[in-house]
Design a protein around this motif. Structure first.
Motif, PDB file in Angstrom:
ATOM      1  N   GLU A   1      -5.826   3.916   8.186  1.00 58.33           N
ATOM      2  CA  GLU A   1      -6.821   2.862   8.387  1.00 58.33           C
ATOM      3  C   GLU A   1      -8.148   3.443   8.894  1.00 58.33           C
ATOM      4  OE1 GLU A   1      -6.452  -0.291   7.585  1.00 58.33           O
ATOM      5  OE2 GLU A   1      -4.307  -0.243   7.170  1.00 58.33           O
TER       6      GLU A   1
ATOM      7  N   ALA B   1     -12.619  -3.391  10.309  1.00 58.00           N
ATOM      8  CA  ALA B   1     -12.518  -4.677   9.615  1.00 58.00           C
ATOM      9  C   ALA B   1     -11.229  -5.397   9.994  1.00 58.00           C
ATOM     10  CB  ALA B   1     -12.576  -4.461   8.108  1.00 58.00           C
ATOM     11  N   LEU B   2     -10.169  -4.652  10.142  1.00 56.26           N
ATOM     12  CA  LEU B   2      -8.896  -5.250  10.519  1.00 56.26           C
ATOM     13  C   LEU B   2      -8.946  -5.800  11.936  1.00 56.26           C
ATOM     14  CD1 LEU B   2      -6.057  -5.729   9.424  1.00 56.26           C
ATOM     15  CD2 LEU B   2      -5.408  -3.512  10.323  1.00 56.26           C
TER      16      LEU B   2
ATOM     17  N   GLN C   1       0.837  -1.207   0.000  1.00 52.15           N
ATOM     18  CA  GLN C   1       0.000   0.000   0.000  1.00 52.15           C
ATOM     19  C   GLN C   1       0.873   1.259   0.000  1.00 52.15           C
ATOM     20  OE1 GLN C   1      -2.686   0.189   3.296  1.00 52.15           O
ATOM     21  NE2 GLN C   1      -3.676   2.054   2.575  1.00 52.15           N
TER      22      GLN C   1
ATOM     23  N   ALA D   1     -10.048   5.320   5.972  1.00 52.51           N
ATOM     24  CA  ALA D   1     -10.669   4.406   4.999  1.00 52.51           C
ATOM     25  C   ALA D   1     -11.692   3.490   5.667  1.00 52.51           C
ATOM     26  CB  ALA D   1      -9.591   3.573   4.313  1.00 52.51           C
ATOM     27  N   ASP D   2     -11.855   3.644   6.983  1.00 51.08           N
ATOM     28  CA  ASP D   2     -12.772   2.834   7.779  1.00 51.08           C
ATOM     29  C   ASP D   2     -12.472   1.338   7.646  1.00 51.08           C
ATOM     30  OD1 ASP D   2     -14.739   2.842   9.716  1.00 51.08           O
ATOM     31  OD2 ASP D   2     -16.350   2.487   8.255  1.00 51.08           O
ATOM     32  N   THR D   3     -11.191   1.022   7.531  1.00 55.02           N
ATOM     33  CA  THR D   3     -10.771  -0.378   7.468  1.00 55.02           C
ATOM     34  C   THR D   3     -10.211  -0.859   8.800  1.00 55.02           C
ATOM     35  OG1 THR D   3      -8.618   0.303   6.623  1.00 55.02           O
ATOM     36  CG2 THR D   3     -10.273  -0.330   4.996  1.00 55.02           C
TER      37      THR D   3
END
Length: 170
Positions: free
Chosen positions: A78, A86-87, A17, A81-83
């Motif tokens: 993170e 999820a992570l 990334q 990106a609103d990840t």
């Protein structure tokens, strides 16, 4: 072993990334160059004997700030990106997430240090501290009689005798 495997997979993802957008590298490099310029403008008028003790402090101050900015930015990416949710919900240990982020931060920090050390050495006459023997900078470690002898100890008083024997930069 599972933690190491997860950390390496996440680190590979982080580096992929980062190579895509170069956000952390460019930000940290720009910050390093700005700090070098500010240090030069602040300390250039001083004499060498006054800037010599400041150079290691400037190095570590910059490393601390770049590391903090980079690690914070790695987690902010993170969050933006609103990840991050999820992570955190993934079947991955949280320590592995942190180790991967810290590993990518360390690599970016090494790139910045590759710019910082030569920059300090070239901008400041006192920056030659990175390439000289400490005993040649200050003869206060040894007595006047031993300062003239070629076998003068290389370590300050109170250090173990092994430190004086292992001096290899004479």
């Amino acid at each position: 072993m599972r933690l190491l495997r997860q950390s390496l997979l996440l680190l590979r993802s982080e580096l992929r990334q980062e190579l895509r957008d170069l956000e952390l590298v460019l930000t940290s490099t720009f910050f390093t160059l700005v700090v070098l310029g500010m240090f030069y403008l602040s300390f250039a008028a001083l004499e060498k004997k006054h800037t010599l003790p400041a150079v290691p402090g400037l190095l570590w101050l910059t490393v601390a700030f770049v590391g903090t900015i980079t690690l914070t930015r790695a987690f902010d990416r993170e969050r933006e990106a609103d990840t991050l949710r999820a992570l955190l919900a993934a079947p991955v240990e949280r320590l592995a997430i942190y180790v991967a982020k810290a590993g990518s931060t360390l690599l970016v920090l090494l790139v910045c240090c590759a710019l910082l050390v030569p920059g300090l050495a070239s901008m400041f006459p006192a920056g030659q501290v990175f390439g000289t023997c400490p005993s040649r900078q200050s003869r206060s470690w040894s007595s006047a009689a031993s300062a003239t002898s070629p076998s003068a100890p290389c370590s300050p008083p109170g250090w173990p005798a092994a430190a004086a024997r292992t001096c290899c930069w004479r």
